[in-house]
Design an enzyme around this catalytic site. Structure first.
Site, short mmCIF file in Angstrom:
data_model
loop_
_atom_site.label_atom_id
_atom_site.label_comp_id
_atom_site.label_asym_id
_atom_site.label_seq_id
_atom_site.Cartn_x
_atom_site.Cartn_y
_atom_site.Cartn_z
N LYS A 29 -7.89 1.45 -18.51
CA LYS A 29 -6.62 1.03 -17.69
C LYS A 29 -6.89 0.26 -16.55
CE LYS A 29 -7.52 5.80 -16.77
NZ LYS A 29 -8.37 5.58 -15.27
N ARG B 169 -3.97 13.57 -13.43
CA ARG B 169 -5.19 13.90 -14.48
C ARG B 169 -4.95 15.39 -14.93
NH1 ARG B 169 -8.71 9.53 -13.34
NH2 ARG B 169 -10.23 9.46 -14.95
N ARG C 89 -20.17 -0.94 -19.52
CA ARG C 89 -19.50 -1.39 -18.28
C ARG C 89 -20.20 -1.50 -17.39
NH1 ARG C 89 -13.96 1.87 -16.81
NH2 ARG C 89 -15.46 3.68 -16.56
N ARG D 132 -21.72 1.84 -12.90
CA ARG D 132 -21.31 3.13 -12.36
C ARG D 132 -22.21 4.31 -12.43
NH1 ARG D 132 -14.82 3.69 -13.47
NH2 ARG D 132 -15.50 5.80 -13.69
N ARG E 17 -17.22 13.87 -19.10
CA ARG E 17 -15.95 13.24 -18.42
C ARG E 17 -15.11 13.24 -19.76
NH1 ARG E 17 -17.74 7.53 -16.88
NH2 ARG E 17 -15.85 7.02 -16.83
P1 ADP Z 1 -12.27 6.38 -15.79
O1 ADP Z 1 -10.83 6.18 -16.04
O2 ADP Z 1 -13.35 5.34 -16.00
O3 ADP Z 1 -12.84 8.04 -16.25
P2 ADP Z 1 -11.80 6.73 -12.88
O4 ADP Z 1 -12.31 5.57 -12.21
O5 ADP Z 1 -10.22 6.60 -12.88
O6 ADP Z 1 -12.56 6.58 -14.22
O7 ADP Z 1 -12.37 8.21 -12.20
C1 ADP Z 1 -13.40 8.29 -12.04
C2 ADP Z 1 -13.80 9.88 -11.40
O8 ADP Z 1 -13.13 10.18 -10.38
C3 ADP Z 1 -13.15 10.75 -12.50
O9 ADP Z 1 -14.16 11.21 -13.45
C4 ADP Z 1 -12.81 11.97 -11.67
O10 ADP Z 1 -14.17 12.68 -11.22
C5 ADP Z 1 -12.49 11.32 -10.33
N1 ADP Z 1 -10.79 11.39 -10.31
C6 ADP Z 1 -10.22 10.17 -10.34
N2 ADP Z 1 -8.87 10.39 -10.66
C7 ADP Z 1 -8.68 11.86 -10.19
C8 ADP Z 1 -7.68 12.61 -10.21
N3 ADP Z 1 -6.43 12.29 -10.36
N4 ADP Z 1 -7.83 13.90 -9.97
C9 ADP Z 1 -9.24 14.41 -10.17
N5 ADP Z 1 -10.45 13.67 -10.08
C10 ADP Z 1 -10.13 12.17 -10.33
#
Ligand code: ADP
Length: 228
Positions: free
Chosen positions: A14, A89, A128, A163, A174
């Site tokens: 993304k 999400r 990554r 990360r 995850r």
């Molecule tokens: P990726 O797409 O690599 O999983 P992100 O950077 O989008 O990672 O998100 C990292 C973390 O942030 C998620 O695993 C979650 O813990 C938290 N997070 C991000 N967006 C949300 C959301 N909309 N609702 C709840 N937790 C979120």
């Protein structure tokens, strides 16, 4: 062009596609992951609570993320062409987003599902490395996604970092969180008829071509291209 809402398993790409859209068009990018990591980096009490959840592969509460996104949407993103990366999400987040977009009169949206296998997503997460300054991500396993100088961001010249949630063990959690909480949204948007699915296990050029075809309102893209 349409506002973009990404739905995808973790580490599907993304962020990389968002960078491409921001560089080439007038998109403003809202990454909830970056937003939360900034809060963690600030060292605040809230940041510490968020860190504990992210590190174990869990989601932060709907209540918190909705509050954060709502304020950004209504202030910084209002009237702009935007990308939502990481939100919604969960089903309650998707329902709340609908409500917010309707109340703002924002109707020109497309939800893009990025289709990737678990094996490939795992490789993308574990390999990554990201720039702590601009959040651009690279991958040590792919030549086309490697930085020009090992370990250094091409754009900022800053040392790249891993990360804390990009380990194989946390990634498994995850991914499970994604299956349990996020994948039900796919059907929600399918039923609304605004879901586009894109196979992201191809070259960046091929993926970009498909992305362009789903975000385009005929003829408008030509006008809004930054390079024109
Ligand atoms: P990726 O797409 O690599 O999983 P992100 O950077 O989008 O990672 O998100 C990292 C973390 O942030 C998620 O695993 C979650 O813990 C938290 N997070 C991000 N967006 C949300 C959301 N909309 N609702 C709840 N937790 C979120």
């Amino acid at each position: 062009m349409k506002n973009v809402i990404f739905i995808a398993p973790p580490a599907a790409g993304k962020g990389t596609i968002s960078d491409y859209l921001v560089k080439n068009f007038d998109y403003v990018h809202l990454s909830t992951g970056d937003m939360l990591r900034n809060e963690v980096a600030s060292g605040s009490l809230l940041g510490k609570e968020i860190d504990a959840l992210i590190s174990k592969g869990a989601l932060v509460s709907d209540e918190l993320i909705i509050k954060l996104v709502e304020s950004k949407l209504k202030n910084e993103l209002f009237g702009k062409l935007f990308i939502l990366d990481g939100f919604p999400r969960t089903l309650p987040q998707a329902e709340k987003l609908d409500e917010m977009l309707i109340s703002m009169g924002v109707t020109n949206n497309v939800v893009i599902y990025l289709d990737v296998t678990l094996e490939e997503a795992t490789k993308r997460a574990v390999g990554r490395i990201v720039c702590p300054k601009c959040s651009r991500s690279y991958n040590v396993y792919y030549k086309e996604a490697s930085p020009l100088v090992e370990g250094i961001c091409d754009d900022c010249g800053v040392a790249l970092e891993k990360r804390s949630d990009d380990t194989e063990e946390t990634f498994k959690k995850r991914y499970q969180t994604y299956l349990d909480s996020t994948s039900p949204i796919i059907n929600y948007y399918k039923q609304k008829g605004i879901l586009e699915s894109i196979n992201v296990m191809r070259t960046q050029n091929e993926v970009a071509k498909d992305i362009l075809s789903v975000i385009n309102d005929e003829n408008v893209s030509v006008k809004r291209r930054k390079s024109d």
